[in-house]
Design a protein around this motif. Structure first.
Motif, PDB file in Angstrom:
ATOM      1  N   VAL A  90      -3.686   8.410  -4.943  1.00 26.31           N
ATOM      2  CA  VAL A  90      -4.934   7.697  -4.660  1.00 26.31           C
ATOM      3  C   VAL A  90      -5.753   7.530  -5.941  1.00 26.31           C
ATOM      4  CG1 VAL A  90      -7.114   7.777  -3.383  1.00 26.31           C
ATOM      5  CG2 VAL A  90      -4.984   8.464  -2.258  1.00 26.31           C
ATOM      6  N   ALA A  91      -5.853   8.604  -6.727  1.00 28.25           N
ATOM      7  CA  ALA A  91      -6.627   8.558  -7.970  1.00 28.25           C
ATOM      8  C   ALA A  91      -6.014   7.564  -8.966  1.00 28.25           C
ATOM      9  CB  ALA A  91      -6.720   9.945  -8.592  1.00 28.25           C
ATOM     10  N   ALA A  92      -4.678   7.534  -9.033  1.00 23.73           N
ATOM     11  CA  ALA A  92      -4.008   6.620  -9.963  1.00 23.73           C
ATOM     12  C   ALA A  92      -4.240   5.170  -9.562  1.00 23.73           C
ATOM     13  CB  ALA A  92      -2.518   6.929 -10.022  1.00 23.73           C
ATOM     14  N   LEU A  93      -4.262   4.884  -8.266  1.00 18.85           N
ATOM     15  CA  LEU A  93      -4.547   3.529  -7.797  1.00 18.85           C
ATOM     16  C   LEU A  93      -5.975   3.118  -8.156  1.00 18.85           C
ATOM     17  CD1 LEU A  93      -2.820   3.632  -4.291  1.00 18.85           C
ATOM     18  CD2 LEU A  93      -2.143   2.176  -6.216  1.00 18.85           C
ATOM     19  N   VAL A  94      -6.922   4.019  -7.967  1.00 17.16           N
ATOM     20  CA  VAL A  94      -8.319   3.723  -8.319  1.00 17.16           C
ATOM     21  C   VAL A  94      -8.443   3.481  -9.819  1.00 17.16           C
ATOM     22  CG1 VAL A  94     -10.656   4.657  -8.419  1.00 17.16           C
ATOM     23  CG2 VAL A  94      -9.272   5.002  -6.365  1.00 17.16           C
ATOM     24  N   ASP A  95      -7.805   4.337 -10.622  1.00 11.63           N
ATOM     25  CA  ASP A  95      -7.862   4.170 -12.078  1.00 11.63           C
ATOM     26  C   ASP A  95      -7.256   2.837 -12.512  1.00 11.63           C
ATOM     27  OD1 ASP A  95      -9.080   6.614 -12.294  1.00 11.63           O
ATOM     28  OD2 ASP A  95      -7.272   7.698 -12.920  1.00 11.63           O
ATOM     29  N   ALA A  96      -6.121   2.471 -11.900  1.00 11.59           N
ATOM     30  CA  ALA A  96      -5.473   1.199 -12.246  1.00 11.59           C
ATOM     31  C   ALA A  96      -6.404   0.036 -11.941  1.00 11.59           C
ATOM     32  CB  ALA A  96      -4.160   1.057 -11.489  1.00 11.59           C
ATOM     33  N   HIS A  97      -7.055   0.092 -10.793  1.00 14.83           N
ATOM     34  CA  HIS A  97      -7.986  -0.977 -10.410  1.00 14.83           C
ATOM     35  C   HIS A  97      -9.148  -1.038 -11.391  1.00 14.83           C
ATOM     36  CE1 HIS A  97     -11.327  -2.758  -8.028  1.00 14.83           C
ATOM     37  NE2 HIS A  97     -10.378  -3.553  -7.588  1.00 14.83           N
ATOM     38  N   GLU A  98      -9.676   0.102 -11.794  1.00 16.94           N
ATOM     39  CA  GLU A  98     -10.803   0.119 -12.727  1.00 16.94           C
ATOM     40  C   GLU A  98     -10.413  -0.432 -14.091  1.00 16.94           C
ATOM     41  OE1 GLU A  98     -12.216   4.123 -12.726  1.00 16.94           O
ATOM     42  OE2 GLU A  98     -13.350   3.881 -10.848  1.00 16.94           O
ATOM     43  N   ARG A  99      -9.142  -0.304 -14.449  1.00 20.63           N
ATOM     44  CA  ARG A  99      -8.670  -0.850 -15.731  1.00 20.63           C
ATOM     45  C   ARG A  99      -8.400  -2.350 -15.636  1.00 20.63           C
ATOM     46  NH1 ARG A  99      -5.807   4.026 -15.845  1.00 20.63           N
ATOM     47  NH2 ARG A  99      -4.034   3.003 -14.854  1.00 20.63           N
ATOM     48  N   GLY A 100      -8.488  -2.925 -14.438  1.00 13.59           N
ATOM     49  CA  GLY A 100      -8.313  -4.360 -14.279  1.00 13.59           C
ATOM     50  C   GLY A 100      -7.031  -4.784 -13.609  1.00 13.59           C
ATOM     51  N   ALA A 101      -6.189  -3.849 -13.174  1.00 11.53           N
ATOM     52  CA  ALA A 101      -4.961  -4.214 -12.470  1.00 11.53           C
ATOM     53  C   ALA A 101      -5.295  -4.717 -11.068  1.00 11.53           C
ATOM     54  CB  ALA A 101      -4.022  -3.016 -12.383  1.00 11.53           C
ATOM     55  N   ARG A 102      -4.497  -5.673 -10.596  1.00 17.16           N
ATOM     56  CA  ARG A 102      -4.615  -6.115  -9.207  1.00 17.16           C
ATOM     57  C   ARG A 102      -3.735  -5.217  -8.347  1.00 17.16           C
ATOM     58  NH1 ARG A 102      -3.548 -12.326  -8.420  1.00 17.16           N
ATOM     59  NH2 ARG A 102      -5.148 -12.175  -6.802  1.00 17.16           N
ATOM     60  N   LEU A 103      -4.214  -4.840  -7.170  1.00 19.06           N
ATOM     61  CA  LEU A 103      -3.471  -4.005  -6.238  1.00 19.06           C
ATOM     62  C   LEU A 103      -3.086  -4.845  -5.030  1.00 19.06           C
ATOM     63  CD1 LEU A 103      -5.660  -0.749  -6.280  1.00 19.06           C
ATOM     64  CD2 LEU A 103      -3.896  -1.469  -7.897  1.00 19.06           C
ATOM     65  N   ALA A 104      -1.800  -4.818  -4.678  1.00 20.94           N
ATOM     66  CA  ALA A 104      -1.303  -5.640  -3.574  1.00 20.94           C
ATOM     67  C   ALA A 104      -0.478  -4.778  -2.637  1.00 20.94           C
ATOM     68  CB  ALA A 104      -0.461  -6.801  -4.110  1.00 20.94           C
ATOM     69  N   ALA A 105      -0.783  -4.826  -1.358  1.00 20.52           N
ATOM     70  CA  ALA A 105      -0.074  -4.030  -0.361  1.00 20.52           C
ATOM     71  C   ALA A 105       0.778  -4.918   0.512  1.00 20.52           C
ATOM     72  CB  ALA A 105      -1.064  -3.257   0.512  1.00 20.52           C
ATOM     73  N   ILE A 106       1.961  -4.432   0.826  1.00 17.18           N
ATOM     74  CA  ILE A 106       2.822  -5.091   1.795  1.00 17.18           C
ATOM     75  C   ILE A 106       2.834  -4.248   3.057  1.00 17.18           C
ATOM     76  CG2 ILE A 106       5.185  -5.828   2.314  1.00 17.18           C
ATOM     77  CD1 ILE A 106       5.560  -6.426  -0.629  1.00 17.18           C
ATOM     78  N   SER A 107       2.544  -4.862   4.189  1.00 16.73           N
ATOM     79  CA  SER A 107       2.599  -4.189   5.475  1.00 16.73           C
ATOM     80  C   SER A 107       1.707  -2.949   5.479  1.00 16.73           C
ATOM     81  CB  SER A 107       4.060  -3.857   5.825  1.00 16.73           C
ATOM     82  OG  SER A 107       4.174  -3.344   7.127  1.00 16.73           O
ATOM     83  N   THR A 108       2.269  -1.784   5.839  1.00 15.76           N
ATOM     84  CA  THR A 108       1.472  -0.572   5.973  1.00 15.76           C
ATOM     85  C   THR A 108       1.051   0.019   4.638  1.00 15.76           C
ATOM     86  OG1 THR A 108       3.522   0.706   6.162  1.00 15.76           O
ATOM     87  CG2 THR A 108       2.450   0.026   8.213  1.00 15.76           C
ATOM     88  N   GLY A 109       1.460  -0.581   3.529  1.00 13.75           N
ATOM     89  CA  GLY A 109       0.914  -0.176   2.238  1.00 13.75           C
ATOM     90  C   GLY A 109      -0.593  -0.332   2.194  1.00 13.75           C
ATOM     91  N   ALA A 110      -1.157  -1.133   3.115  1.00 19.01           N
ATOM     92  CA  ALA A 110      -2.615  -1.297   3.196  1.00 19.01           C
ATOM     93  C   ALA A 110      -3.315   0.029   3.453  1.00 19.01           C
ATOM     94  CB  ALA A 110      -2.966  -2.298   4.300  1.00 19.01           C
ATOM     95  N   PHE A 111      -2.656   0.963   4.139  1.00 19.53           N
ATOM     96  CA  PHE A 111      -3.269   2.268   4.383  1.00 19.53           C
ATOM     97  C   PHE A 111      -3.512   3.007   3.075  1.00 19.53           C
ATOM     98  CE2 PHE A 111      -1.947   1.262   8.601  1.00 19.53           C
ATOM     99  CZ  PHE A 111      -2.687   2.053   9.464  1.00 19.53           C
ATOM    100  N   ALA A 112      -2.583   2.903   2.129  1.00 22.08           N
ATOM    101  CA  ALA A 112      -2.765   3.555   0.834  1.00 22.08           C
ATOM    102  C   ALA A 112      -3.935   2.939   0.078  1.00 22.08           C
ATOM    103  CB  ALA A 112      -1.482   3.460   0.010  1.00 22.08           C
ATOM    104  N   LEU A 113      -4.061   1.599   0.136  1.00 25.43           N
ATOM    105  CA  LEU A 113      -5.196   0.970  -0.525  1.00 25.43           C
ATOM    106  C   LEU A 113      -6.502   1.344   0.175  1.00 25.43           C
ATOM    107  CD1 LEU A 113      -4.059  -2.626  -1.550  1.00 25.43           C
ATOM    108  CD2 LEU A 113      -3.778  -0.443  -2.728  1.00 25.43           C
ATOM    109  N   ALA A 114      -6.488   1.431   1.502  1.00 23.84           N
ATOM    110  CA  ALA A 114      -7.697   1.810   2.232  1.00 23.84           C
ATOM    111  C   ALA A 114      -8.137   3.223   1.863  1.00 23.84           C
ATOM    112  CB  ALA A 114      -7.459   1.700   3.730  1.00 23.84           C
ATOM    113  N   ALA A 115      -7.174   4.107   1.599  1.00 21.06           N
ATOM    114  CA  ALA A 115      -7.504   5.494   1.239  1.00 21.06           C
ATOM    115  C   ALA A 115      -8.269   5.579  -0.071  1.00 21.06           C
ATOM    116  CB  ALA A 115      -6.228   6.330   1.153  1.00 21.06           C
ATOM    117  N   THR A 116      -8.153   4.560  -0.919  1.00 17.71           N
ATOM    118  CA  THR A 116      -8.877   4.557  -2.190  1.00 17.71           C
ATOM    119  C   THR A 116     -10.342   4.175  -2.028  1.00 17.71           C
ATOM    120  OG1 THR A 116      -8.459   2.213  -2.678  1.00 17.71           O
ATOM    121  CG2 THR A 116      -6.754   3.812  -3.345  1.00 17.71           C
ATOM    122  N   GLY A 117     -10.695   3.589  -0.886  1.00 19.71           N
ATOM    123  CA  GLY A 117     -12.043   3.073  -0.684  1.00 19.71           C
ATOM    124  C   GLY A 117     -12.238   1.665  -1.212  1.00 19.71           C
ATOM    125  N   LEU A 118     -11.214   1.109  -1.847  1.00 17.01           N
ATOM    126  CA  LEU A 118     -11.347  -0.215  -2.455  1.00 17.01           C
ATOM    127  C   LEU A 118     -11.364  -1.347  -1.431  1.00 17.01           C
ATOM    128  CD1 LEU A 118      -8.960   0.338  -5.501  1.00 17.01           C
ATOM    129  CD2 LEU A 118     -11.458   0.188  -5.550  1.00 17.01           C
TER     130      LEU A 118
END
Length: 318
Positions: A90-118
């Motif tokens: 979760v922390a690595a996803l948040v850090d990646a987003h803060e550095r400017g990376a786009r985050l894309a979820a397929i199917s239930t991968g949305a739960f992992a993005l939701a866990a970041t608060g983003l």
């Protein structure tokens, strides 16, 4: 493409990852001469990751791949509603987003993005089977279960596995242009464009012969975009009434028939701008939009840009 640097794509494989979901971004963005991407498949740590459906993955990279990446895909995984991914993920996803990376979820991968608060306060989707669970677990997320994918700019989500292809092609279209996206679709033997607003499943049963006629009518129209096309002529080809055609067509595609025709004409114009030296007036006439003024109007409405700016960005060889 605005930059000649290869775009870096990380595919983050979590425990229980679904094989098709993992393979979609890895294959769509695979490194090849026509695709300026480099893909790294990673996990919470290098080594063996137990997947779903009887498969496991041996990944060469850990979370450091998210530091490297411009785009991070999170494929769907089994039992996403039971617990959040590990905190380092979760922390690595948040850090990646803060550095400017786009985050894309397929199917239930949305739960992992939701866990970041983003996804808080944003629209998102997931597989229809898990949509209510996502909304219940993360009530700040505006879950829309009736679409194929949602693009919120820096975070994107998609429904079931096949809609992951739609999401990837949508991203390709925005970065490389419609010709590259259509080429990738042909390579995948996939539909070149399905609207993100299209329903995940048709709300009522449609007799198979009618569905076949509608597919044939869309194909018929695509070969006649430079000719006059009306609701009546489309319905006549489908051998149904205009009212029936309009209703069923919208259910199938997410667009009214004439909205679909207009977008098809804009897409053809995009490809001609990318691949030819024809003037805007010539292209407008060729694709059935009449005048350069009309083409510019639809370009601004659909794409938020002008034909000239689009050509400067996506013209082949630049």
């Amino acid at each position: 493409m605005p930059s000649s640097r290869r775009r870096r794509v990380a595919v983050l494989v979590l425990e229980g990852a679904k094989p098709l979901d993992v393979g979609i971004p890895a294959q769509v963005f695979t490194a090849r001469a026509s695709m300026p991407y480099e893909v790294r498949v990673c996990g919470a740590a290098p080594g063996l990751v137990t997947g779903g459906d009887g498969l496991s993955y041996h990944v060469a990279h850990g979370l450091e791949a998210l530091v490297w990446a411009d785009v991070v895909f999170v494929p769907g995984y089994r039992f996403p509603d039971r617990e959040d991914p590990p905190e380092p993920v979760v922390a690595a996803l948040v850090d990646a987003h803060e550095r400017g990376a786009r985050l894309a979820a397929i199917s239930t991968g949305a739960f992992a993005l939701a866990a970041t608060g983003l996804l808080d306060g944003r629209r998102a989707t997931t597989h229809w089977h898990y949509a209510r669970a996502l909304a219940a677990r993360y009530p700040l997320v505006r879950v829309d279960e009736n679409v194929l994918f949602v693009d919120e700019g820096s975070v994107l989500t998609s429904a079931g596995a096949a809609s992951g292809i739609d999401l990837c092609l949508h991203m390709l279209r925005a970065e490389l242009g419609v010709a590259a996206s259509n080429h990738a679709a042909r390579r995948l033997v996939a539909a070149p464009y399905r609207s993100g607003g299209q329903a995940q499943y048709v709300p009522r049963s449609v007799p198979e012969p009618l569905g076949e006629r509608f597919a044939a009518t869309r194909e018929w129209a695509l070969h006649r975009l430079g000719e006059p096309l009306s609701l009546q002529s489309l319905a006549r080809h489908a051998a149904v009434s205009p009212r029936t055609f309009s209703r069923r067509f919208a259910e199938d595609t997410g667009y009214t028939p004439m909205q679909w025709v207009t977008r098809a004409r804009v897409d053809l114009a995009r490809e001609l701008l990318e691949r030819s030296e024809r003037s805007v007036e010539q292209i407008a006439d060729e694709v059935g939009l009449g005048t350069g003024t009309n083409l510019r109007l639809h370009f601004q409405r659909v794409l938020g840009t002008t034909p000239s700016d689009y050509r400067r960005t996506f013209a082949r060889g630049e």
